[in-house]
Write a protein that holds these residues in place. Structure first.
Motif, PDB file in Angstrom:
ATOM      1  N   ILE A 154       1.511  -1.443  -0.371  1.00  0.00           N
ATOM      2  CA  ILE A 154      -0.177  -0.224   0.395  1.00  0.00           C
ATOM      3  C   ILE A 154       0.847   1.114   0.138  1.00  0.00           C
ATOM      4  CG2 ILE A 154      -1.648  -1.299   1.409  1.00  0.00           C
ATOM      5  CD1 ILE A 154      -0.790   0.431   4.069  1.00  0.00           C
ATOM      6  N   ASP A 155       0.219   2.443  -0.414  1.00  0.00           N
ATOM      7  CA  ASP A 155       0.794   3.408  -0.737  1.00  0.00           C
ATOM      8  C   ASP A 155       0.987   4.332   0.854  1.00  0.00           C
ATOM      9  OD1 ASP A 155       2.628   5.986  -0.971  1.00  0.00           O
ATOM     10  OD2 ASP A 155       1.526   6.279  -2.490  1.00  0.00           O
ATOM     11  N   ALA A 156       1.342   3.602   1.764  1.00  0.00           N
ATOM     12  CA  ALA A 156       1.472   4.200   2.985  1.00  0.00           C
ATOM     13  C   ALA A 156       1.347   5.831   3.218  1.00  0.00           C
ATOM     14  CB  ALA A 156       3.072   3.611   4.047  1.00  0.00           C
ATOM     15  N   ASP A 157       2.398   6.482   2.188  1.00  0.00           N
ATOM     16  CA  ASP A 157       2.063   8.265   2.551  1.00  0.00           C
ATOM     17  C   ASP A 157       1.240   8.895   2.224  1.00  0.00           C
ATOM     18  OD1 ASP A 157       5.216   7.711   3.034  1.00  0.00           O
ATOM     19  OD2 ASP A 157       6.025   9.351   2.037  1.00  0.00           O
ATOM     20  N   GLN A 158       0.776   8.045   0.542  1.00  0.00           N
ATOM     21  CA  GLN A 158      -0.314   8.647   0.440  1.00  0.00           C
ATOM     22  C   GLN A 158      -1.175   8.634   1.289  1.00  0.00           C
ATOM     23  OE1 GLN A 158      -0.746  10.244  -2.314  1.00  0.00           O
ATOM     24  NE2 GLN A 158      -2.748  11.302  -1.925  1.00  0.00           N
ATOM     25  N   ILE A 159      -1.834   7.409   2.093  1.00  0.00           N
ATOM     26  CA  ILE A 159      -2.837   7.250   3.557  1.00  0.00           C
ATOM     27  C   ILE A 159      -2.791   8.203   4.073  1.00  0.00           C
ATOM     28  CG2 ILE A 159      -3.911   5.408   4.299  1.00  0.00           C
ATOM     29  CD1 ILE A 159      -2.943   3.559   2.772  1.00  0.00           C
ATOM     30  N   ALA A 160      -1.534   8.176   4.473  1.00  0.00           N
ATOM     31  CA  ALA A 160      -1.219   8.733   5.629  1.00  0.00           C
ATOM     32  C   ALA A 160      -1.618  10.232   5.233  1.00  0.00           C
ATOM     33  CB  ALA A 160       0.408   9.165   5.996  1.00  0.00           C
ATOM     34  N   LYS A 161      -1.265  10.803   4.147  1.00  0.00           N
ATOM     35  CA  LYS A 161      -2.086  12.769   3.930  1.00  0.00           C
ATOM     36  C   LYS A 161      -3.170  12.132   4.041  1.00  0.00           C
ATOM     37  CE  LYS A 161       2.538  13.567   1.211  1.00  0.00           C
ATOM     38  NZ  LYS A 161       3.094  13.326  -0.527  1.00  0.00           N
ATOM     39  N   ASP A 162      -3.435  11.559   3.620  1.00  0.00           N
ATOM     40  CA  ASP A 162      -5.296  11.436   3.063  1.00  0.00           C
ATOM     41  C   ASP A 162      -6.030  11.272   4.409  1.00  0.00           C
ATOM     42  OD1 ASP A 162      -4.921  12.036   0.479  1.00  0.00           O
ATOM     43  OD2 ASP A 162      -5.148   9.120   0.160  1.00  0.00           O
ATOM     44  N   GLU A 163      -5.937  10.474   5.418  1.00  0.00           N
ATOM     45  CA  GLU A 163      -6.379  10.234   6.195  1.00  0.00           C
ATOM     46  C   GLU A 163      -6.181  11.141   8.046  1.00  0.00           C
ATOM     47  OE1 GLU A 163      -8.481   7.759   7.065  1.00  0.00           O
ATOM     48  OE2 GLU A 163      -9.186   7.422   5.363  1.00  0.00           O
ATOM     49  N   VAL A 164      -4.756  11.734   8.094  1.00  0.00           N
ATOM     50  CA  VAL A 164      -4.512  12.359   8.940  1.00  0.00           C
ATOM     51  C   VAL A 164      -3.354  14.146   8.789  1.00  0.00           C
ATOM     52  CG1 VAL A 164      -4.601  10.208  10.709  1.00  0.00           C
ATOM     53  CG2 VAL A 164      -2.015  11.061   9.298  1.00  0.00           C
ATOM     54  N   GLY A 165      -3.770  13.945   6.848  1.00  0.00           N
ATOM     55  CA  GLY A 165      -2.382  15.180   6.145  1.00  0.00           C
ATOM     56  C   GLY A 165      -1.483  14.871   6.903  1.00  0.00           C
ATOM     57  N   SER A 166      -0.670  14.186   7.178  1.00  0.00           N
ATOM     58  CA  SER A 166       0.543  14.163   7.456  1.00  0.00           C
ATOM     59  C   SER A 166       1.043  12.932   7.195  1.00  0.00           C
ATOM     60  CB  SER A 166       1.068  14.866   9.074  1.00  0.00           C
ATOM     61  OG  SER A 166       2.625  14.387   8.802  1.00  0.00           O
ATOM     62  N   ALA A 167       2.252  12.987   6.063  1.00  0.00           N
ATOM     63  CA  ALA A 167       2.837  11.713   6.066  1.00  0.00           C
ATOM     64  C   ALA A 167       3.864  11.363   7.146  1.00  0.00           C
ATOM     65  CB  ALA A 167       3.641  12.503   3.960  1.00  0.00           C
ATOM     66  N   ARG A 168       4.099  11.575   8.228  1.00  0.00           N
ATOM     67  CA  ARG A 168       4.898  11.548   8.520  1.00  0.00           C
ATOM     68  C   ARG A 168       4.326  10.043   9.859  1.00  0.00           C
ATOM     69  NH1 ARG A 168       6.157  16.256  12.716  1.00  0.00           N
ATOM     70  NH2 ARG A 168       5.720  14.314  14.407  1.00  0.00           N
ATOM     71  N   ALA A 169       3.266  10.074   9.814  1.00  0.00           N
ATOM     72  CA  ALA A 169       2.807   9.271  10.352  1.00  0.00           C
ATOM     73  C   ALA A 169       2.641   7.642   9.279  1.00  0.00           C
ATOM     74  CB  ALA A 169       1.473   9.029  10.335  1.00  0.00           C
ATOM     75  N   SER A 170       3.303   7.435   8.646  1.00  0.00           N
ATOM     76  CA  SER A 170       3.201   6.646   7.355  1.00  0.00           C
ATOM     77  C   SER A 170       3.408   5.635   8.036  1.00  0.00           C
ATOM     78  CB  SER A 170       3.703   6.936   6.508  1.00  0.00           C
ATOM     79  OG  SER A 170       5.136   6.757   6.546  1.00  0.00           O
ATOM     80  N   ASN A 171       4.969   5.298   8.962  1.00  0.00           N
ATOM     81  CA  ASN A 171       5.123   4.229   9.635  1.00  0.00           C
ATOM     82  C   ASN A 171       4.256   3.769  10.154  1.00  0.00           C
ATOM     83  OD1 ASN A 171       5.493   6.328  11.597  1.00  0.00           O
ATOM     84  ND2 ASN A 171       7.546   5.260  12.272  1.00  0.00           N
ATOM     85  N   ILE A 172       3.171   4.462  11.146  1.00  0.00           N
ATOM     86  CA  ILE A 172       2.036   3.948  11.912  1.00  0.00           C
ATOM     87  C   ILE A 172       1.762   3.380  11.271  1.00  0.00           C
ATOM     88  CG2 ILE A 172       0.316   4.116  13.837  1.00  0.00           C
ATOM     89  CD1 ILE A 172       3.547   4.333  14.518  1.00  0.00           C
TER      90      ILE A 172
END
Lengths: 192, 535
Positions: A125-143
């Motif tokens: 999955i594209d974790a960066d995109q999901i993190a941006k879409d869902e929480v507004g920051s790619a920083r949470a992509s690891n979670i």
């Protein structure tokens, strides 16, 4: 209960935070844990990995043997393939598809994806995109990636959420909520 | 009692704090750095006012620890394996002085050279210094050993070498704490001449050390850290040192069929090894490091029972052990996963984007153009990464401080101008004496002290050079006209090239100091500031 995980990524991508979250949840459950990390020279923008072992019986080796990992959990597609010799037959390859390109000879993403998709059990999955879409920051992509791995961890979501609360509690309610949201988003994607 | 999730390094720090340590001494070095960092962050250590500041290098750290032992308190000194070379003079002689307060010397070895220039095995130092060595297999043992090592040191009147390797240092596991011991009150040595190693006294001390050898061997045989485990199959007997024991057990989830001697305290427990030899047809020696004790057990003529290990090819001669290497030595087949796809590219470590060393190398490349390649002597630190593409900027990296002294030697041989590239922390560690050599001879070398105001490679520990470099360099006698400051930023590139060109033309000693804080350390400080503000 026993699970051996290889966490993979590039220095600074937050794989040790994933390890800490799973580790905290495991210790709270009264499980045994060993987690080998990479420190020092190898961290500077280089590839990093961590061996995370959890069991209800005492664990001997700090390292996972080749062919012994139940899961490779990677925050970067090329790094997910670096540890294939360690993955058990029938083991899971769970990776973010967002490449981290800091070298001139990074392979074509298309070829990497072909290898990833050739694995019997994989979640990509594209974790960066999901993190941006869902929480507004790619920083949470690891979670997000932790969430994607969660169905295979033999742990309850609530146990992982409690671990995140414990880990991020000091940083305030907002950060905790952001990470829990990221966790749930990753989980949802994996279940799709 | 409370269970903590600790790295091996952290377990040692906590064990030493709980074992009554009054002072921790160290210079940063992977994989030992986290021990001192843990002590520095420990609330208990702060409440007890334990000594916990970095030292200039491993030798000064060790000598300070010996001083604390002399004054009757418990001290630990921590270093990586190559740091033991720096501290060796103090280390070996501390075995001859003996101790007053317990003295623990922690050496963290790095087999497979994850972050080091060699993979020497520190147990050799303990062996020829004739002192006891402890080598934990687990984080719990690491804690227990650090906790009890001071007492062992006092009982045996010798420093104790606590030896770990990268895997244990940087692996986390649950650790149970013991009751915290009070610090010693401090008292002068009973024999006021104990620490005076005049030949006449040293000879007496050394005889006493030799007389202690059987006592140390006996302590090993009776130590809880060493165990004889009976198996049902006597075809093979295994000597498993330190974490090698874990790899044996990993391969036998239902219990090992062979007799095993688990060794975590040296000298080797003679009675247990003799029993193993008597009971078993063949022996397998597993050591995380060099085959020090395999060589001893095998003997020069190797005429006894068949012995397997690193010396007969059952295990590789170099590198760290792991579960599959040990499986192979035990004749167990392991089914590996899929091979790594060929298209995968390596991802070597690199200088961070925005790092000041980058600007230094960029300027140096231009300034050196008229002189040709092969004249940049570098040192140990992040800037060693200048060896890799795209910089390919350096020609040596040998040991701490060698950039300056190798440049001197090369210039003596006619390679003029020669350039040294050294960081601020490494300069303090071992560069100052070399620079004095260069000043006295007025060597035609250019010493670049690339000052990022931190000990970068190990994670940004405080550098003793901070704010002192100009005074030190001037004090050592470098003429002021040839001490040049430089601002390593892209926008100053032309100026920086010019400064370097001028000093390369100078036929004597020059020092250039490009100063800009490490971006990682600066970012960390900013985050801490931000956090403090929020509170």
């Amino acid at each position: 209960m026993k699970i051996d995980i290889i966490l993979a990524g590039v220095g600074g991508q937050g794989i040790l935070t994933i390890a800490a979250a799973i580790g905290t949840a495991a210790v709270n459950k009264g499980l045994y844990l060993k987690q080998a990390e990479v420190h020092g020279m190898s961290q500077r923008g280089g590839d990093v990995q961590s061996n995370l072992r959890i069991s209800d019986k005492p664990i001997h080796s700090d390292l996972i043997a080749k062919g012994g990992a139940d899961m490779i959990l990677s925050v970067e597609p090329m790094e997910s393939l670096r540890y294939l010799p360690f993955l058990k037959k029938g083991g899971y390859l769970i990776t973010s598809t967002k490449p981290f390109i800091n070298i001139p000879n990074y392979p074509e993403l298309e070829y990497l994806m072909k290898e990833i998709k050739a694995m019997d059990h994989h979640v990509a999955i594209d974790a960066d995109q999901i993190a941006k879409d869902e929480v507004g920051s790619a920083r949470a992509s690891n979670i997000v990636m932790l969430g994607a791995a969660s169905p295979f961890l033999k742990m309850e979501m609530s146990e992982l959420e409690d671990a995140l609360k414990e880990l991020f509690g000091r940083k305030g309610e907002e950060v905790v909520e952001m990470n829990i949201k990221a966790l749930r988003a990753g989980r949802k994607m994996a279940e799709k | 009692m409370q269970k903590l999730l600790l790295l091996g390094d952290e377990a040692i720090a906590q064990g030493a704090i709980d074992g009554g340590m009054s002072g921790c001494y160290a210079y940063p070095g992977t994989p030992s750095t986290e021990i001192m960092e843990y002590v520095q962050h420990s609330k208990e250590a702060a409440e007890k006012y334990l000594h916990r500041q970095w030292s200039a290098n491993e030798k000064t750290a060790t000598e300070s620890a010996i001083g604390m032992s002399y004054a009757g308190k418990r001290a630990m000194v921590c270093m990586k394996h190559v740091g033991v070379n720096v501290a060796a003079d103090a280390f070996v002689n501390a075995a001859v002085t003996g101790v007053n307060g317990g003295l623990v010397i922690l050496a963290a070895d790095d087999p497979s050279m994850h972050s080091s220039q060699n993979e020497q095995d520190s147990r050799f130092y303990g062996d020829f210094s004739l002192i006891p060595i402890l080598e934990p297999a687990t984080q719990q043992e690491a804690y227990d050993m650090a906790y009890s090592a001071f007492e062992l040191s006092e009982k045996l009147n010798a420093p104790v070498l606590l030896r770990i390797t990268t895997r244990l240092a940087h692996s986390r596991s649950g650790v149970e704490r013991k009751t915290s011991q009070p610090e010693l009150k401090g008292a002068l040595p009973k024999d006021p001449r104990q620490f005076i190693l005049l030949p006449s006294i040293a000879r007496e001390n050394y005889k006493k050390l030799l007389e202690m050898q059987p006592v140390m061997e006996n302590a090993s045989d009776e130590s809880d850290f060493n165990r004889y485990e009976e198996g049902i199959d006597k075809k093979l007997g295994i000597v498993a040192c330190g974490i090698a024991y874990n790899y044996v057990m990993e391969n036998y989830p239902n219990g090992c069929p062979y007799d095993v001697v688990k060794v975590s305290q040296y000298p080797l427990p003679r009675k247990k090894i003799e029993k193993l030899k008597a009971n078993c047809d063949e022996l397998l020696i597993l050591e995380e490091g060099q085959p020090l004790f395999e060589r001893l057990i095998r003997g020069f003529f190797d005429e006894g029972k068949p012995i397997h290990g690193r010396l007969n090819g059952a295990l590789p001669r170099d590198g760290e052990l792991n579960p599959e290497l040990v499986a192979h030595a035990l004749g167990i087949e392991i089914e590996e996963g899929k091979p790594i796809p060929e298209m995968l590219a390596g991802r070597p470590p690199a200088l961070c984007p925005g790092c000041s060393h980058r600007d230094v190398y960029n300027a140096l490349a231009v300034a050196l153009e008229p002189y040709g390649d092969g004249r940049v002597f570098s040192d140990i630190g992040c800037y060693t990464l200048g060896a890799l593409a795209p910089f390919n900027a350096i020609n040596s990296c040998v040991d701490m401080g060698a950039s300056i002294t190798m440049a001197i030697g090369a210039a003596d041989a006619g390679l003029v101008p020669a350039v040294s590239m050294i960081g601020d922390s490494t300069f303090i560690h071992s560069g100052m004496t070399g620079l004095l050599d260069a000043v006295i001879k007025d060597s035609p070398i250019v010493v670049i002290i690339s000052d990022n105001s931190t000990t970068g490679m190990t994670g940004g520990q405080k550098s003793h050079a901070e704010g002192r470099l100009f005074d030190i360099v001037k004090g050592l006698g470098v003429p002021e006209a040839h001490i040049r400051a430089m601002n390593p930023l892209k926008k100053h590139h032309e100026t920086n090239v010019q400064i370097m060109k001028e000093e390369l033309e100078h036929k004597g000693i020059s020092v250039i100091i490009p100063q800009r804080e490490c971006i990682q350390t600066a970012a960390r400080k900013n985050r801490a500031k931000h956090k403090a503000k929020k509170k």
